[in-house]
Scaffold this motif. Structure first.
Motif, mmCIF file in Angstrom:
data_model
loop_
_atom_site.group_PDB
_atom_site.id
_atom_site.type_symbol
_atom_site.label_atom_id
_atom_site.label_comp_id
_atom_site.label_asym_id
_atom_site.label_seq_id
_atom_site.Cartn_x
_atom_site.Cartn_y
_atom_site.Cartn_z
ATOM 1 N N GLN A 75 0.814 -1.209 0.000
ATOM 2 C CA GLN A 75 0.000 0.000 0.000
ATOM 3 C C GLN A 75 0.855 1.271 0.000
ATOM 4 O O GLN A 75 0.502 2.259 -0.643
ATOM 5 N N GLU A 76 1.974 1.246 0.697
ATOM 6 C CA GLU A 76 2.851 2.425 0.730
ATOM 7 C C GLU A 76 3.367 2.756 -0.675
ATOM 8 O O GLU A 76 3.390 3.910 -1.088
ATOM 9 N N LYS A 77 3.744 1.735 -1.412
ATOM 10 C CA LYS A 77 4.215 1.953 -2.780
ATOM 11 C C LYS A 77 3.062 2.385 -3.700
ATOM 12 O O LYS A 77 3.254 3.198 -4.601
ATOM 13 N N MET A 78 1.866 1.856 -3.460
ATOM 14 C CA MET A 78 0.694 2.302 -4.212
ATOM 15 C C MET A 78 0.450 3.792 -3.956
ATOM 16 O O MET A 78 0.147 4.549 -4.883
ATOM 17 N N ASP A 79 0.605 4.200 -2.712
ATOM 18 C CA ASP A 79 0.417 5.610 -2.372
ATOM 19 C C ASP A 79 1.453 6.493 -3.082
ATOM 20 O O ASP A 79 1.131 7.599 -3.526
ATOM 21 N N ILE A 80 2.682 6.002 -3.186
ATOM 22 C CA ILE A 80 3.735 6.747 -3.894
ATOM 23 C C ILE A 80 3.365 6.893 -5.369
ATOM 24 O O ILE A 80 3.439 7.992 -5.936
ATOM 25 N N LEU A 81 2.963 5.797 -5.993
ATOM 26 C CA LEU A 81 2.582 5.846 -7.405
ATOM 27 C C LEU A 81 1.385 6.771 -7.613
ATOM 28 O O LEU A 81 1.361 7.577 -8.552
ATOM 29 N N THR A 82 0.407 6.678 -6.739
ATOM 30 C CA THR A 82 -0.775 7.530 -6.844
ATOM 31 C C THR A 82 -0.407 9.004 -6.697
ATOM 32 O O THR A 82 -0.916 9.853 -7.436
#
Length: 156
Positions: A75-82
């Motif tokens: 989720q942390e990496k998803m947040d970065i991409l988002t």
């Protein structure tokens, strides 16, 4: 703003309804995001943020499958991409809605899997339609068709 749940429609009626394309403009948020990821500023930011994960192919393109595998497991990496892609994705979507309205389109359809970040986009909507699919086999088949992932990868 009106919310409409299309569960009452038979599975064959909704696609037939949505295919009347001459009357509306359709924008799929994930397609807009794919386009945006190719823009140099966004592409470079993704490449820098995910450099350690090796998502950049030798030809310089982003490996979407590898990136997807990474962000859907963290989720942390998803947040970065988002954080990298959403501002421009939203901007392009808003530009397309405005252009469609100027062109006199009867309706603009914005298809999005998740509306959490899309408050400004939702604010433009007269109606929000919820389309849900309770059939797990059908959902898996749609993911396979859309992503070209094998079933086992989806189940993992």
């Amino acid at each position: 703003m009106e919310f409409l749940d299309l569960k009452q429609y038979a599975p064959v009626e909704l696609p037939r309804f949505l295919r009347v394309k001459q009357h509306f403009e359709k924008n799929h948020i994930s397609d807009v995001a794919k386009e945006v990821k190719k823009e140099p500023r966004v592409h470079d930011a993704i490449a820098r943020a995910f450099e350690q994960e090796g998502v950049v192919d030798p030809d310089g393109s982003i490996d979407d499958r590898k990136l997807g595998t990474i962000v859907f497991q963290d989720q942390e990496k998803m947040d970065i991409l988002t954080a990298i892609t959403w501002p421009r994705t939203k901007e392009v979507t808003l530009e397309r809605v405005a252009a469609a309205r100027r062109a006199g389109r009867a309706a603009v359809v914005i298809e999005a899997a998740v509306l959490g970040k899309a408050q400004e986009v939702c604010a433009l909507c007269d109606t929000i339609v919820l389309v849900s699919c309770a059939n797990d086999d059908l959902r898996r088949a749609r993911v396979i068709r859309r992503s070209n992932y094998p079933l086992q990868k989806i189940l993992d």
